[in-house]
Design an enzyme around this catalytic site. Sequence first.
Site, short mmCIF file in Angstrom:
data_model
loop_
_atom_site.label_atom_id
_atom_site.label_comp_id
_atom_site.label_asym_id
_atom_site.label_seq_id
_atom_site.Cartn_x
_atom_site.Cartn_y
_atom_site.Cartn_z
N ARG A 260 1.78 -1.64 11.89
CA ARG A 260 2.66 -2.77 12.18
C ARG A 260 3.19 -2.67 13.60
O ARG A 260 3.72 -1.63 13.99
CB ARG A 260 3.82 -2.82 11.19
CG ARG A 260 3.37 -2.98 9.75
CD ARG A 260 4.52 -3.06 8.77
NE ARG A 260 4.04 -3.02 7.40
CZ ARG A 260 4.82 -3.05 6.32
NH1 ARG A 260 6.13 -3.11 6.47
NH2 ARG A 260 4.29 -3.01 5.11
N ARG A 275 11.26 3.71 11.68
CA ARG A 275 10.44 2.52 11.91
C ARG A 275 9.35 2.88 12.91
O ARG A 275 9.63 3.00 14.11
CB ARG A 275 11.31 1.37 12.42
CG ARG A 275 10.63 0.00 12.37
CD ARG A 275 11.61 -1.08 12.79
NE ARG A 275 12.71 -1.20 11.87
CZ ARG A 275 12.69 -1.91 10.75
NH1 ARG A 275 11.60 -2.57 10.41
NH2 ARG A 275 13.74 -1.96 9.96
N GLU A 347 15.29 1.74 2.82
CA GLU A 347 14.33 1.10 1.91
C GLU A 347 13.00 1.87 1.90
O GLU A 347 12.43 2.16 2.95
CB GLU A 347 14.07 -0.33 2.36
CG GLU A 347 13.04 -1.06 1.51
CD GLU A 347 12.38 -2.21 2.25
OE1 GLU A 347 11.17 -2.45 2.02
OE2 GLU A 347 13.06 -2.86 3.07
N SER A 350 9.60 -2.27 -1.80
CA SER A 350 9.93 -3.64 -2.19
C SER A 350 9.01 -3.99 -3.36
O SER A 350 7.79 -3.86 -3.25
CB SER A 350 9.72 -4.62 -1.04
OG SER A 350 10.75 -4.50 -0.08
N ARG A 389 10.20 7.07 5.21
CA ARG A 389 11.61 7.18 4.84
C ARG A 389 11.79 8.09 3.63
O ARG A 389 12.87 8.67 3.45
CB ARG A 389 12.19 5.79 4.59
CG ARG A 389 12.21 4.95 5.86
CD ARG A 389 12.60 3.52 5.60
NE ARG A 389 12.42 2.73 6.82
CZ ARG A 389 12.52 1.40 6.86
NH1 ARG A 389 12.80 0.73 5.76
NH2 ARG A 389 12.35 0.76 7.99
#
Length: 419
Positions: A260, A275, A347, A350, A389
Amino acid sequence: MLDLKFIKDNPDQVIKGVKNKGVDLSLDELLAQDEKRRQILQEAETLKRERNKANDEISALKRSGKDATGKIESMKSISQKIGDLDTKVVDFERIILNLLLRIPNIPHSSVHVGGPKDNRIIKEWGQKPTFVFTPKGHLELGENLGYFSFARAGKISGSGFALFTGPGARLERALINFMMDFHTAKHGYTEVLPPYLVNAASMTGTGQLSNLEEDMYRLKNDDLFLIPTAEVPVTNIHRDEILEEDKLPVKYAAYSACFRREAGSYGKETKGLTRIHQFDKVELVKLAHPEKSFEELETLRRDAEEVLELLGLPYRVLLLASGDMSFSAAKCYDLEVWAPGTGKWLEVSSCSNFTDYQSRRINIRYRPKGGGKPALVHTLNASGVALPRTVIAILENFQQADGSVALPKVLEPYLKSAF
């Protein structure tokens, strides 16, 4: 994408749902283009009836030995007009499709309205650790213990990349193997290893295009993208296929590297592993019966939660408000782990139900057992879980006073097998 008929029959509901997702959208152009398409279709159908009638008359003239030249010439003119109208219909359908692709999925009735600040904590598990010393952040811990090097990764690739070395590389591999074994053996997911490059059709099918294109890595000389998540190739496995109803739900687990650009992440926390542009993740994908998809969402969430429980990581579950869900999701839970050195919830998963939004784009249907017309499946996915994470949480929760880290016992067999 949403069904055009549903939009036409329920425009107010669609506008309200889209607005609740924080998107300002008018349906006027879509409905106007569809009306033009229908008018041209009607005109074409009228001409086709005239052509059929003319064909019958020509056949009758020929059978009776009469001259049909005039009638044949007039039919050529009709056929030309029909061809022109059919071309216009295709053009309008292309326009309508592009407009439909811009409309996000609308939230399920069980999703509350609001933005990120309105997300609801519906569950907390585990106890936050207490320390007799000041806990360090993962960046200091990992660099000191030789788990990773950002400086060397920067030399190789630039900022936003991590180089895992020695114990860090073994920890990554142990986590991947542990999660894949757990989801396949315990929960019955079928393991797949998908391609890391996908075409634009696949990215469009799962909703990354054109909504998230700026965050994607695209190859300059090919119509291919590096995958942002295994969701993309795995959900597309059954594109343009009809599944048997008694085979549902279809459940896949896939490890992949994810890529990403994070172009829309300026101002967000980017320190260390929080990130990065390339990271590892185990993805869970379900193709479910429409009447059972929200039940499947709850079990999907539990499958991801169990990973965190086995690792002994304190976590919480958030039910996302309408305005914090992804473009394609109808309902979504986020799983967040506690990182004591960082002092934040992070997080790691999801868990989303997309209803028939993705399956309509990629045409995945099921055949009812009792017969009848094939219907669209519902698609769901969850991270099961993302590694960066998770590694942060492991390092920070299990750090010791001497600067070492006591890794979760569930990983011991995998860490030993790495030697």
